[in-house]
Design a protein around this motif. Structure first.
Motif, short mmCIF file in Angstrom:
data_model
loop_
_atom_site.label_atom_id
_atom_site.label_comp_id
_atom_site.label_asym_id
_atom_site.label_seq_id
_atom_site.Cartn_x
_atom_site.Cartn_y
_atom_site.Cartn_z
N THR A 1 32.69 54.79 40.33
CA THR A 1 32.65 55.47 41.46
C THR A 1 34.22 55.03 42.35
O THR A 1 35.01 54.10 42.19
N ASP A 2 35.29 55.92 42.41
CA ASP A 2 36.53 56.32 42.74
C ASP A 2 36.28 56.90 43.92
O ASP A 2 35.20 57.83 44.75
N ASN B 1 43.97 50.13 42.21
CA ASN B 1 42.38 50.01 41.13
C ASN B 1 42.02 48.62 42.24
O ASN B 1 42.50 48.26 43.46
N LEU B 2 40.52 48.22 42.39
CA LEU B 2 40.52 47.25 42.68
C LEU B 2 40.88 45.49 43.42
O LEU B 2 41.42 45.35 44.65
N ASN B 3 41.63 44.98 42.02
CA ASN B 3 42.42 44.22 42.76
C ASN B 3 43.61 44.55 43.09
O ASN B 3 44.04 43.16 44.06
N GLU B 4 44.03 45.80 42.46
CA GLU B 4 45.52 45.51 43.77
C GLU B 4 44.92 45.99 44.54
O GLU B 4 45.97 45.80 46.12
N ALA B 5 44.14 46.72 45.46
CA ALA B 5 44.13 47.16 46.68
C ALA B 5 43.02 45.71 47.62
O ALA B 5 43.65 46.27 48.66
N GLU B 6 42.53 45.08 46.87
CA GLU B 6 42.49 44.06 47.97
C GLU B 6 43.66 42.69 47.62
O GLU B 6 44.08 42.40 48.93
N ARG B 7 44.95 42.67 46.62
CA ARG B 7 45.93 42.40 47.47
C ARG B 7 47.12 43.37 48.56
O ARG B 7 47.19 42.83 49.57
N VAL C 1 31.46 49.83 46.98
CA VAL C 1 31.70 51.49 47.86
C VAL C 1 32.10 51.22 49.42
O VAL C 1 33.24 52.24 49.03
N GLU C 2 30.95 50.86 49.77
CA GLU C 2 30.94 50.93 51.48
C GLU C 2 32.29 50.40 51.44
O GLU C 2 32.80 50.55 52.50
N GLU C 3 32.95 49.37 50.95
CA GLU C 3 34.41 49.02 51.35
C GLU C 3 35.16 49.18 50.85
O GLU C 3 36.23 48.79 51.38
N MET C 4 34.61 50.07 49.54
CA MET C 4 35.94 50.90 48.60
C MET C 4 36.61 51.90 50.13
O MET C 4 37.97 51.99 49.98
N HIS D 1 36.03 48.56 38.20
CA HIS D 1 35.63 47.11 37.55
C HIS D 1 34.77 46.69 38.93
O HIS D 1 34.06 45.45 38.34
N LEU D 2 33.51 47.83 39.48
CA LEU D 2 32.63 47.71 39.77
C LEU D 2 31.21 47.31 39.27
O LEU D 2 31.55 47.81 37.87
N ALA D 3 30.68 46.72 38.84
CA ALA D 3 29.37 46.25 37.75
C ALA D 3 28.89 47.84 37.80
O ALA D 3 28.29 47.91 39.67
N GLY D 4 27.90 48.37 37.33
CA GLY D 4 26.46 49.60 37.47
C GLY D 4 26.44 50.19 36.28
O GLY D 4 28.04 50.51 35.48
#
Length: 272
Positions: free
Chosen positions: A193-194, A147-153, A162-165, A186-189
């Motif tokens: 999108t995965d 997920n986003l938190n894990e990707a950031e870690r 989404v572009e940064e994803m 976890h993104l707003a909207g």
């Protein structure tokens, strides 16, 4: 999905290596429900016993690595799984033992959900274990689903669009040599999108479903994808159909009243 049909006497077998959730919404319990709902046969190797419910995780006890790998070996030796889903691992000893067992098996399709932090904010993996996961298990994987938190870690920097994803998924793919599905829930909207990178970038987009029942979404999606791969689908087919199943399970749980916190999905949406 149609893992077991007609005269085919052996459904696709999926081994889940993960922690136990006594409330039944995540972990081994969610994996077993998901694989079963999609026509597969679920086998399990428990890595940890947790004390949790819909309100959060209050305690975690990791099993000895030798006991974890003994469970894995018993399943690999007899059931010959077509795919392996890995969830909560927790300790470096467990991670290294899992990696050794799968290398010895000549591992089939491996899908890893790198469980790092619970929804309530509790850390679920040691730093040394996360490093071992990256070094020893990622190279064995067909797909990793942070997920986003894990990707950031993993990346060491924020991921907020989404572009940064897409950039992050590509960076992780190049770094570790396996496909990554970065989940954007976890993104707003109004849309979720995965982003999949398996050498090329693919977006999987769906409407956000308004609900308070989202416990176990990561476990459910990774298990659904593993079942699709075990059934012979391509990675992109398995991701697309896994996401479609999860969306149905979320939608079916909108009116579900289980517990007083973040409730579970309804894993049998076609049986209501």
């Amino acid at each position: 999905m149609d893992g077991f049909q007609g005269a085919a006497m052996r459904p696709p077998v999926v081994l889940s290596i993960a922690g136990s959730d006594p409330s039944g919404g995540a972990g081994i319990q969610a994996d077993t429900k998901t694989v079963s709902a999609l026509g597969g046969y679920a086998a399990t190797a428990i890595t940890a016993v947790t004390v949790q419910n819909t309100r959060g995780v209050t305690a975690v006890e990791y099993l000895p690595a030798a006991l974890v790998v003994a469970q894995i070996d018993a399943v690999l030796d007899d059931l010959h799984p077509d795919a392996v889903k890995i969830g909560m691992t927790g300790t470096a000893a467990i991670v290294r033992s899992v990696a050794a067992a799968l290398r010895g098996y000549g591992s089939p399709c491996v899908v890893l959900d790198p469980v790092a932090v619970s929804t309530s904010g509790r850390a679920l993996i040691e730093e040394e274990a996360l490093a071992a996961l990256c070094d020893e298990v990622f190279p064995l994987c067909r797909l990793v689903t942070p997920n986003l938190n894990e990707a950031e870690r993993l990346l060491g920097h924020p991921v907020t669009t989404v572009e940064e994803m897409e950039q992050g998924a590509e960076e992780l793919f190049r770094r570790y040599g396996c496909a990554f599905l970065v989940k954007g829930g976890h993104l707003a909207g109004d849309r979720m999108t995965d982003v999949l990178c398996d050498g090329a970038i693919s977006r999987f987009d769906s409407p956000r479903i308004a609900t308070g029942n989202l416990h176990g979404t990561g476990c459910t999606l990774s298990s659904a994808i593993a079942t699709g791969l075990a059934s012979g689908r391509t990675l992109r087919e398995a991701v697309g159909q896994g996401k479609a199943y999860m969306d149905r399970a979320i939608a079916a749980a909108r009116d579900l009243h289980i517990g007083s916190g973040n409730g579970p999905l309804w894993h049998f949406p076609d049986r209501r």
